[in-house]
Scaffold this active site. Structure first.
Site, PDB file in Angstrom:
ATOM      1  N   PRO A 101     -56.167 -21.654  11.540  1.00  0.00           N
ATOM      2  CA  PRO A 101     -57.399 -22.379  11.187  1.00  0.00           C
ATOM      3  C   PRO A 101     -57.473 -22.618   9.669  1.00  0.00           C
ATOM      4  O   PRO A 101     -57.117 -21.733   8.886  1.00  0.00           O
ATOM      5  CB  PRO A 101     -58.524 -21.432  11.637  1.00  0.00           C
ATOM      6  N   ALA A 104     -60.339 -20.823   6.569  1.00  0.00           N
ATOM      7  CA  ALA A 104     -61.011 -19.817   7.395  1.00  0.00           C
ATOM      8  C   ALA A 104     -60.672 -18.397   6.957  1.00  0.00           C
ATOM      9  O   ALA A 104     -60.985 -17.435   7.648  1.00  0.00           O
ATOM     10  CB  ALA A 104     -60.633 -20.012   8.857  1.00  0.00           C
ATOM     11  N   GLY A 105     -59.966 -18.256   5.823  1.00  0.00           N
ATOM     12  CA  GLY A 105     -59.610 -16.917   5.355  1.00  0.00           C
ATOM     13  C   GLY A 105     -58.375 -16.373   6.031  1.00  0.00           C
ATOM     14  O   GLY A 105     -58.124 -15.171   6.010  1.00  0.00           O
ATOM     15  N   GLY A 107     -55.215 -17.626   5.357  1.00  0.00           N
ATOM     16  CA  GLY A 107     -54.022 -17.863   4.541  1.00  0.00           C
ATOM     17  C   GLY A 107     -53.234 -19.098   4.923  1.00  0.00           C
ATOM     18  O   GLY A 107     -52.013 -19.146   4.714  1.00  0.00           O
ATOM     19  N   SER A 108     -53.908 -20.127   5.446  1.00  0.00           N
ATOM     20  CA  SER A 108     -53.158 -21.310   5.894  1.00  0.00           C
ATOM     21  C   SER A 108     -52.394 -21.968   4.738  1.00  0.00           C
ATOM     22  O   SER A 108     -51.246 -22.400   4.924  1.00  0.00           O
ATOM     23  CB  SER A 108     -54.076 -22.326   6.563  1.00  0.00           C
ATOM     24  N   ALA A 110     -51.149 -20.576   1.956  1.00  0.00           N
ATOM     25  CA  ALA A 110     -49.967 -19.780   1.576  1.00  0.00           C
ATOM     26  C   ALA A 110     -48.879 -19.903   2.640  1.00  0.00           C
ATOM     27  O   ALA A 110     -47.682 -19.972   2.320  1.00  0.00           O
ATOM     28  CB  ALA A 110     -50.366 -18.321   1.391  1.00  0.00           C
ATOM     29  N   ALA A 111     -49.291 -19.965   3.911  1.00  0.00           N
ATOM     30  CA  ALA A 111     -48.299 -20.047   4.993  1.00  0.00           C
ATOM     31  C   ALA A 111     -47.557 -21.380   4.947  1.00  0.00           C
ATOM     32  O   ALA A 111     -46.332 -21.432   5.125  1.00  0.00           O
ATOM     33  CB  ALA A 111     -48.981 -19.851   6.343  1.00  0.00           C
ATOM     34  N   ASP A 152     -52.415 -12.705  -0.368  1.00  0.00           N
ATOM     35  CA  ASP A 152     -52.120 -13.643   0.724  1.00  0.00           C
ATOM     36  C   ASP A 152     -50.641 -14.007   0.758  1.00  0.00           C
ATOM     37  O   ASP A 152     -49.982 -13.898   1.795  1.00  0.00           O
ATOM     38  CB  ASP A 152     -52.914 -14.958   0.544  1.00  0.00           C
TER      39      ASP A 152
HETATM   40  O1  PMV Z   1     -57.623 -16.845   1.106  1.00  0.00           O
HETATM   41  P1  PMV Z   1     -58.638 -15.953   1.666  1.00  0.00           P
HETATM   42  O2  PMV Z   1     -59.923 -16.606   1.983  1.00  0.00           O
HETATM   43  O3  PMV Z   1     -58.073 -15.131   2.757  1.00  0.00           O
HETATM   44  O4  PMV Z   1     -59.064 -14.883   0.520  1.00  0.00           O
HETATM   45  C1  PMV Z   1     -58.156 -14.055  -0.086  1.00  0.00           C
HETATM   46  C2  PMV Z   1     -58.786 -12.789  -0.482  1.00  0.00           C
HETATM   47  C3  PMV Z   1     -59.592 -12.744  -1.771  1.00  0.00           C
HETATM   48  O5  PMV Z   1     -59.575 -11.366  -2.133  1.00  0.00           O
HETATM   49  C4  PMV Z   1     -61.016 -13.195  -1.543  1.00  0.00           C
HETATM   50  C5  PMV Z   1     -58.993 -13.582  -2.903  1.00  0.00           C
HETATM   51  C6  PMV Z   1     -57.680 -13.037  -3.432  1.00  0.00           C
HETATM   52  O6  PMV Z   1     -57.013 -13.799  -4.153  1.00  0.00           O
HETATM   53  O7  PMV Z   1     -57.332 -11.879  -3.191  1.00  0.00           O
END
Ligand code: PMV
Length: 317
Positions: A101, A104-105, A107-108, A110-111, A152
């Site tokens: 997703p 949505a947190g 890591g899309s 970075a992936a 991430d």
């Molecule tokens: O990318 P997200 O939404 O999973 O956030 C990563 C986690 C945070 O701690 C909020 C940011 C970070 O760079 O560590």
């Protein structure tokens, strides 16, 4: 030259998001059930160095030349070519897709970067080591996030649970026990750059309060690291609930996330918290194999748009 496919998983943060940006420890794990994929195919008869990009999720069907220089996709390719010292290469097409997703947190971003870097480097005959893939993915994370902690890109590159402290050696966690989670998506897109920026502003205005919150998150992550060795799921759940309270105090939760956490706990989850940047995106609940369906149903009834069930460390127990 054959077509090359590479993929990378999504991720959850079990403990310590936001505090990790300020040097506190955090724990993250890959979610293998969702993946970003990159396919590189040679473009026969096209001039060398031409690159075509297809990413239906963003309605993208362009030559790389049409993308802005700071676009995450073109930067991923450019940094890969630079790392390999390649100045001239055969024409290729890069097709991207993902079941992670978006915003949505999970890591899309970075992936997708990790998948691109691996597919392009392998296509050019020199697969890059994980350490380099991680470094380049981190550079791209800066475009998405501004000041990423690096958690991430690390968990997504190595595809293993990690205990992570910014700037320190990465500790891979070898899980001796299995842990079942239900992930639920609020369906609300949330920008990590914005939540991270807001936390920074609040920290600058009230450093004592926020330093105490970050330290408390760090203490929880340390305790959780030890608890993961014991299979004490009750305690792990309690630690997740405590972490969620701290995230609420940091003002990165939302009514929707709080509602889903409560629904999961009412349905029998050991613990529940948001995961990632917050204010939307996903929450996670620690469950058992037996009650995972019940918790998932309760989350959907409480307004989740989607749930994913995942098991960490399954192969070891
Ligand atoms: O990318 P997200 O939404 O999973 O956030 C990563 C986690 C945070 O701690 C909020 C940011 C970070 O760079 O560590």
């Amino acid at each position: 030259m054959p077509a090359i496919t590479s993929s990378a998983p999504g991720k959850i943060i079990l403990f310590g998001e936001h505090a990790v940006v300020y040097g506190q420890p955090a724990i993250a794990a890959p979610v293998m059930e969702v993946r970003a994929r990159a396919i590189v195919t040679p473009l026969i008869g096209q001039p060398s160095n031409s690159i075509q990009i297809q990413d239906p999720a963003f309605d993208l069907e362009n030559s790389i030349k049409d993308l802005p220089l700071e676009h995450a996709i073109s930067r991923s390719i450019e940094l890969t070519l630079k790392e390999l010292g390649v100045t001239s290469h055969p024409a290729f097409k890069l097709q991207l897709s993902s079941t992670i997703p978006l915003a949505a947190g999970m890591g899309s971003g970075a992936a997708i970067s990790a998948a691109i870097i691996r597919a392009v480097s392998t296509f050019l005959g020199a697969s890059l080591e994980d350490e380099i893939v991680n470094q380049i993915t981190y550079e791209i994370e800066k475009i998405h996030h501004g000041t990423p902690s690096g958690i991430d890109n690390t968990v997504i590159t190595y595809q293993l649970p990690i205990f992570y402290i910014k700037g320190q050696t990465i500790e891979m966690i070898e899980l001796q026990h299995s842990y079942d989670f239900v992930l639920a998506d609020t369906g609300l897109k949330s920008s990590t750059a914005i939540t991270v920026g807001d936390v920074r502003k609040a920290w600058e205005e009230n450093p004592d309060k926020y330093n105490a919150l970050f330290e408390a998150c760090g203490d929880i992550a340390l305790e959780a690291r030890l608890t993961l060795n014991t299979a004490d799921r009750q305690k792990l759940g309690r630690l997740m609930n405590e972490n969620q309270k701290l995230l609420q105090e940091m003002d990165v939760s939302s009514p929707e996330l709080d509602l889903l956490c409560e629904a999961a706990l009412d349905a029998g989850a050991f613990g529940a918290k948001l995961s990632g940047g917050g204010r939307g995106g996903i929450m996670i609940a620690l469950v058992t194999k037996e009650n995972s369906q019940e918790v998932s149903d309760a989350l959907m009834a409480a307004g989740a748009v989607n749930t994913i069930t995942t098991c960490l460390g399954a192969q070891n127990e």
